[in-house]
Design a protein around this motif. Structure first.
Motif, PDB file in Angstrom:
ATOM      1  N   ASP A 177       0.838  -1.210   0.000  1.00  0.00           N
ATOM      2  CA  ASP A 177       0.000   0.000   0.000  1.00  0.00           C
ATOM      3  C   ASP A 177       0.869   1.254   0.000  1.00  0.00           C
ATOM      4  OD1 ASP A 177      -2.293  -1.490  -0.006  1.00  0.00           O
ATOM      5  OD2 ASP A 177      -2.660  -1.326   2.146  1.00  0.00           O
ATOM      6  N   VAL A 178       1.919   1.252   0.842  1.00  0.00           N
ATOM      7  CA  VAL A 178       2.813   2.403   0.925  1.00  0.00           C
ATOM      8  C   VAL A 178       3.527   2.624  -0.401  1.00  0.00           C
ATOM      9  CG1 VAL A 178       4.936   3.259   1.986  1.00  0.00           C
ATOM     10  CG2 VAL A 178       3.149   2.273   3.420  1.00  0.00           C
ATOM     11  N   GLY A 179       4.044   1.545  -0.998  1.00  0.00           N
ATOM     12  CA  GLY A 179       4.740   1.681  -2.275  1.00  0.00           C
ATOM     13  C   GLY A 179       3.848   2.217  -3.380  1.00  0.00           C
ATOM     14  N   SER A 180       2.622   1.695  -3.459  1.00  0.00           N
ATOM     15  CA  SER A 180       1.692   2.157  -4.489  1.00  0.00           C
ATOM     16  C   SER A 180       1.295   3.615  -4.276  1.00  0.00           C
ATOM     17  CB  SER A 180       0.440   1.267  -4.487  1.00  0.00           C
ATOM     18  OG  SER A 180      -0.518   1.727  -5.404  1.00  0.00           O
ATOM     19  N   THR A 181       1.025   3.990  -3.023  1.00  0.00           N
ATOM     20  CA  THR A 181       0.629   5.367  -2.731  1.00  0.00           C
ATOM     21  C   THR A 181       1.762   6.342  -3.003  1.00  0.00           C
ATOM     22  OG1 THR A 181      -0.874   4.556  -1.009  1.00  0.00           O
ATOM     23  CG2 THR A 181      -0.347   6.891  -0.980  1.00  0.00           C
ATOM     24  N   LEU A 182       2.990   5.963  -2.612  1.00  0.00           N
ATOM     25  CA  LEU A 182       4.131   6.839  -2.867  1.00  0.00           C
ATOM     26  C   LEU A 182       4.351   7.041  -4.358  1.00  0.00           C
ATOM     27  CD1 LEU A 182       6.879   5.845  -0.258  1.00  0.00           C
ATOM     28  CD2 LEU A 182       5.736   8.054  -0.508  1.00  0.00           C
ATOM     29  N   ARG A 183       4.167   5.989  -5.148  1.00  0.00           N
ATOM     30  CA  ARG A 183       4.356   6.126  -6.588  1.00  0.00           C
ATOM     31  C   ARG A 183       3.333   7.108  -7.172  1.00  0.00           C
ATOM     32  NH1 ARG A 183       5.154   1.261 -10.908  1.00  0.00           N
ATOM     33  NH2 ARG A 183       6.924   0.963  -9.516  1.00  0.00           N
ATOM     34  N   LEU A 184       2.086   6.980  -6.773  1.00  0.00           N
ATOM     35  CA  LEU A 184       1.056   7.902  -7.257  1.00  0.00           C
ATOM     36  C   LEU A 184       1.309   9.319  -6.763  1.00  0.00           C
ATOM     37  CD1 LEU A 184      -2.114   5.661  -6.760  1.00  0.00           C
ATOM     38  CD2 LEU A 184      -0.983   6.218  -8.909  1.00  0.00           C
ATOM     39  N   TRP A 185       1.740   9.438  -5.498  1.00  0.00           N
ATOM     40  CA  TRP A 185       1.997  10.759  -4.921  1.00  0.00           C
ATOM     41  C   TRP A 185       3.163  11.440  -5.632  1.00  0.00           C
ATOM     42  CZ3 TRP A 185       6.307  12.673  -2.297  1.00  0.00           C
ATOM     43  CH2 TRP A 185       6.131  13.924  -1.699  1.00  0.00           C
ATOM     44  N   LEU A 186       4.208  10.694  -5.936  1.00  0.00           N
ATOM     45  CA  LEU A 186       5.344  11.280  -6.642  1.00  0.00           C
ATOM     46  C   LEU A 186       4.936  11.763  -8.035  1.00  0.00           C
ATOM     47  CD1 LEU A 186       8.153   8.756  -5.637  1.00  0.00           C
ATOM     48  CD2 LEU A 186       8.089  11.195  -5.066  1.00  0.00           C
ATOM     49  N   GLY A 187       4.089  10.996  -8.719  1.00  0.00           N
ATOM     50  CA  GLY A 187       3.613  11.428 -10.026  1.00  0.00           C
ATOM     51  C   GLY A 187       2.795  12.702  -9.949  1.00  0.00           C
ATOM     52  N   SER A 188       1.901  12.770  -8.967  1.00  0.00           N
ATOM     53  CA  SER A 188       1.091  13.978  -8.808  1.00  0.00           C
ATOM     54  C   SER A 188       1.951  15.166  -8.380  1.00  0.00           C
ATOM     55  CB  SER A 188      -0.017  13.732  -7.787  1.00  0.00           C
ATOM     56  OG  SER A 188       0.514  13.465  -6.496  1.00  0.00           O
ATOM     57  N   SER A 189       2.969  14.919  -7.551  1.00  0.00           N
ATOM     58  CA  SER A 189       3.860  16.004  -7.126  1.00  0.00           C
ATOM     59  C   SER A 189       4.641  16.557  -8.310  1.00  0.00           C
ATOM     60  CB  SER A 189       4.825  15.505  -6.051  1.00  0.00           C
ATOM     61  OG  SER A 189       4.126  15.116  -4.879  1.00  0.00           O
ATOM     62  N   LEU A 190       5.046  15.681  -9.237  1.00  0.00           N
ATOM     63  CA  LEU A 190       5.765  16.141 -10.424  1.00  0.00           C
ATOM     64  C   LEU A 190       4.884  17.078 -11.251  1.00  0.00           C
ATOM     65  CD1 LEU A 190       8.229  16.017 -12.266  1.00  0.00           C
ATOM     66  CD2 LEU A 190       7.240  13.974 -13.323  1.00  0.00           C
ATOM     67  N   ILE A 191       3.609  16.748 -11.371  1.00  0.00           N
ATOM     68  CA  ILE A 191       2.690  17.621 -12.121  1.00  0.00           C
ATOM     69  C   ILE A 191       2.555  18.967 -11.422  1.00  0.00           C
ATOM     70  CG2 ILE A 191       0.309  17.894 -12.901  1.00  0.00           C
ATOM     71  CD1 ILE A 191       0.161  14.860 -13.177  1.00  0.00           C
ATOM     72  N   LEU A 192       2.392  18.957 -10.090  1.00  0.00           N
ATOM     73  CA  LEU A 192       2.245  20.203  -9.343  1.00  0.00           C
ATOM     74  C   LEU A 192       3.512  21.046  -9.401  1.00  0.00           C
ATOM     75  CD1 LEU A 192       0.335  18.918  -6.170  1.00  0.00           C
ATOM     76  CD2 LEU A 192      -0.606  20.103  -8.160  1.00  0.00           C
ATOM     77  N   MET A 193       4.672  20.403  -9.311  1.00  0.00           N
ATOM     78  CA  MET A 193       5.938  21.133  -9.386  1.00  0.00           C
ATOM     79  C   MET A 193       6.114  21.778 -10.753  1.00  0.00           C
ATOM     80  SD  MET A 193       8.252  18.294  -7.395  1.00  0.00           S
ATOM     81  CE  MET A 193       9.836  19.017  -7.850  1.00  0.00           C
ATOM     82  N   THR A 194       5.742  21.058 -11.804  1.00  0.00           N
ATOM     83  CA  THR A 194       5.893  21.595 -13.159  1.00  0.00           C
ATOM     84  C   THR A 194       4.974  22.795 -13.383  1.00  0.00           C
ATOM     85  OG1 THR A 194       6.468  19.388 -13.982  1.00  0.00           O
ATOM     86  CG2 THR A 194       5.782  21.033 -15.604  1.00  0.00           C
ATOM     87  N   THR A 195       3.713  22.659 -13.012  1.00  0.00           N
ATOM     88  CA  THR A 195       2.781  23.773 -13.204  1.00  0.00           C
ATOM     89  C   THR A 195       3.169  24.974 -12.343  1.00  0.00           C
ATOM     90  OG1 THR A 195       1.309  22.809 -11.508  1.00  0.00           O
ATOM     91  CG2 THR A 195       0.869  22.260 -13.811  1.00  0.00           C
ATOM     92  N   MET A 196       3.626  24.707 -11.120  1.00  0.00           N
ATOM     93  CA  MET A 196       4.043  25.802 -10.231  1.00  0.00           C
ATOM     94  C   MET A 196       5.213  26.562 -10.838  1.00  0.00           C
ATOM     95  SD  MET A 196       3.423  27.153  -7.191  1.00  0.00           S
ATOM     96  CE  MET A 196       4.206  28.102  -5.875  1.00  0.00           C
ATOM     97  N   GLY A 197       6.233  25.837 -11.299  1.00  0.00           N
ATOM     98  CA  GLY A 197       7.414  26.493 -11.854  1.00  0.00           C
ATOM     99  C   GLY A 197       7.101  27.301 -13.096  1.00  0.00           C
ATOM    100  N   ILE A 198       6.295  26.741 -13.999  1.00  0.00           N
ATOM    101  CA  ILE A 198       5.966  27.442 -15.247  1.00  0.00           C
ATOM    102  C   ILE A 198       5.141  28.695 -14.966  1.00  0.00           C
ATOM    103  CG2 ILE A 198       4.669  27.271 -17.399  1.00  0.00           C
ATOM    104  CD1 ILE A 198       5.477  24.331 -17.524  1.00  0.00           C
ATOM    105  N   LEU A 199       4.114  28.567 -14.142  1.00  0.00           N
ATOM    106  CA  LEU A 199       3.239  29.713 -13.866  1.00  0.00           C
ATOM    107  C   LEU A 199       3.981  30.826 -13.137  1.00  0.00           C
ATOM    108  CD1 LEU A 199      -0.060  27.875 -12.814  1.00  0.00           C
ATOM    109  CD2 LEU A 199       0.440  28.999 -14.990  1.00  0.00           C
ATOM    110  N   VAL A 200       4.780  30.469 -12.142  1.00  0.00           N
ATOM    111  CA  VAL A 200       5.526  31.484 -11.395  1.00  0.00           C
ATOM    112  C   VAL A 200       6.571  32.141 -12.293  1.00  0.00           C
ATOM    113  CG1 VAL A 200       7.200  31.830  -9.526  1.00  0.00           C
ATOM    114  CG2 VAL A 200       5.133  30.504  -9.116  1.00  0.00           C
TER     115      VAL A 200
END
Length: 363
Positions: free
Chosen positions: A192-215
Motif C-alpha cells: 500500500d505504501v509503495g503504491s501510494t508513494l508512486r502515485l503521490w510522486l507522479g502527482s507532485s511532479l505535475i504540481l511542481m511543473t505547473t508551479m514552476g511554469i506559472l511562477v
C-alpha cells in the motif's frame, strides 16, 4: 530450594523493564542516526521513481524488464545531469545573483518589518526559533562545507540504484523480521505504501511543473530579474507543500524590490494567483485522488519532521507524512478497526515455507 529466584510476577516485571530499556535505546539510536535514516528513505523514493519510469518503458514501448530498468536508471541520471547543467551553466549568473543578494535582502526585509513594534517582535521570534532549530544547524553546515551536501546526494543516488536493482531482497528481509501471524498484514501495508508513494510522486511532479511554469511566466511579466531561475526554484520548492513555496517567495520579493513598487506588486499578485489556481483547481484534481491529507495536519507535520530531522528531513517531510498516513490507514483502520479499506493487488513475497515466491514480470 532457591529462595532468591524470582517468582512469575517478578520475572514478568523484569522482562517488561528490559523491553522498555531496549525500546528506549533503539529510539535513541534511531534519533542519533536520523540523517542516515532520512538518506535511506530518500534512496527508497529514488528507487520508486526509477521503477515507475521503467514501467512506462515496459507498458508503452514493450521493452523487456531488465532493459527497461536500465533505461529508467539512465533517464533519472539524465534528469539529474540536466538540472545540474541548468543551475551550473545555463542559470549560473542568475543563481549567483540569488545567492549573493539573498542575505542582504533578508536583512532589508527584517529592517522594514522592525519599523513597527509588532513587526520587531515577529522578526525577533522568527530569528530565535530559527537559530535554535536543527534546520539552521544543517544550513550552517552546508554553507561552511558544501562537500557534505555533495556527499549526501551521492549516497542518496547510490542507495537508490542499489534499492532499484533488486527491491524484493530488501522487502523479503524486512518481512522475515515480522512474526508469522502479523506478516500478511504488514506485507499488504508495505505494498500500500509503495503504491501510494508512486502515485503521490507522479502527482507532485505535475504540481511542481505547473508551479514552476506559472511562477516563472508571472515573474517575467512583472519584470523581476532571474525570473527563469526563480520559477525553477518555485517548482522544486513545491515538493515541500506550503512551506517550500513560501520560502521560495522571499528571494523573489527581494529581487523585485530592486526594480520598484510595480515589480513587488506583480510578484505578490503572481504568487497569490498561482497559489489560488494550484489550491482550488490543480491540486484537488491531481493529488486528492491519490491521498487527501488536511492542510493543517500537513503544515504542522512538515514543521515537526523538519524540527526533528533537520534540513534533509524537511525536504522529505511530505513523503514521510504520506507514508505515516498510509500506514495508519492500512495497519490501524483496516487491520485493527476492521474498516473496509481496499488493498493494493500484489503477489506474496514469501511462501509458507519462507522461501521467495517465483519471480514475475512485475517490478
Amino acid at each position: 530450594m532457591n529462595r532468591l529466584a524470582p517468582d512469575a510476577d517478578d520475572s514478568r516485571f523484569i522482562r517488561r523493564v528490559i523491553l522498555t530499556i531496549v525500546i528506549v535505546a533503539v529510539v535513541a539510536a534511531l534519533y542519533k542516526a536520523g540523517d542516515l535514516l532520512i538518506l535511506a528513505f530518500g534512496s527508497m523514493l529514488g528507487a520508486i521513481v526509477i521503477h515507475a519510469i521503467a514501467d512506462l518503458y515496459r507498458d508503452h514501448l514493450r521493452v523487456p524488464r531488465k532493459p527497461a530498468l536500465g533505461l529508467g536508471i539512465a533517464t533519472v541520471l539524465g534528469v539529474i545531469a540536466f538540472l545540474v547543467w541548468l543551475f551550473g551553466v545555463q542559470f549560473r549568473s542568475q543563481v549567483n545573483v540569488l545567492i549573493a543578494q539573498t542575505p542582504a535582502l533578508l536583512d532589508q526585509l527584517a529592517a522594514y518589518l522592525s519599523q513597527s513594534a509588532v513587526g520587531a517582535k515577529l522578526v525577533d521570534a522568527v530569528q530565535q526559533a530559527y537559530a535554535g532549530s536543527k534546520v539552521a544547524q544543517d544550513v550552517g553546515g552546508l554553507v561552511t562545507g558544501a562537500g557534505e551536501l555533495v556527499l549526501n546526494c551521492l549516497l542518496l543516488l547510490v542507495g537508490a540504484l542499489f534499492f532499484a536493482a533488486d527491491p524484493k531482497v530488501y522487502e523479503r528481509g524486512f518481512l522475515l523480521l515480522i512474526p508469522r501471524s502479523k506478516r500478511a498484514a504488514v506485507e499488504d501495508a508495505l505494498f500500500d505504501v509503495g503504491s501510494t508513494l508512486r502515485l503521490w510522486l507522479g502527482s507532485s511532479l505535475i504540481l511542481m511543473t505547473t508551479m514552476g511554469i506559472l511562477v516563472g511566466i508571472g515573474l517575467w511579466l512583472s519584470g523581476v530579474p532571474s525570473a527563469a531561475a526563480l520559477g525553477l526554484l518555485a517548482g522544486l520548492s513545491e515538493f515541500i507543500p506550503y512551506i517550500g513555496p513560501t520560502a521560495a517567495m522571499i528571494p523573489a520579493l527581494g529581487l523585485a524590490a530592486t526594480q520598484g513598487t510595480s515589480s513587488i506588486v506583480g510578484t505578490l499578485v503572481t504568487y497569490a494567483v498561482v497559489r489560488l489556481v494550484q489550491t482550488n483547481f490543480i491540486t484537488p484534481y491531481v493529488q486528492n485522488r491519490v491521498i487527501s491529507i488536511p492542510p493543517a495536519i500537513t503544515v504542522f507535520a512538515i514543521i515537526g519532521i523538519g524540527t526533528i530531522f533537520g534540513l534533509f528531513g524537511l525536504f522529505f517531510s511530505a513523503a514521510l507524512l504520506v507514508v505515516i498516513f498510509t500506514l495508519v490507514r492500512s495497519l490501524y483502520l483496516r487491520e485493527v478497526l476492521g474498516e473496509d479499506i481496499p488493498k493494493t493487488v500484489h503477489r506474496t513475497l514469501l511462501g509458507p515455507d519462507l522461501t521467495p515466491s517465483p519471480p514475475t514480470e512485475d517490478l
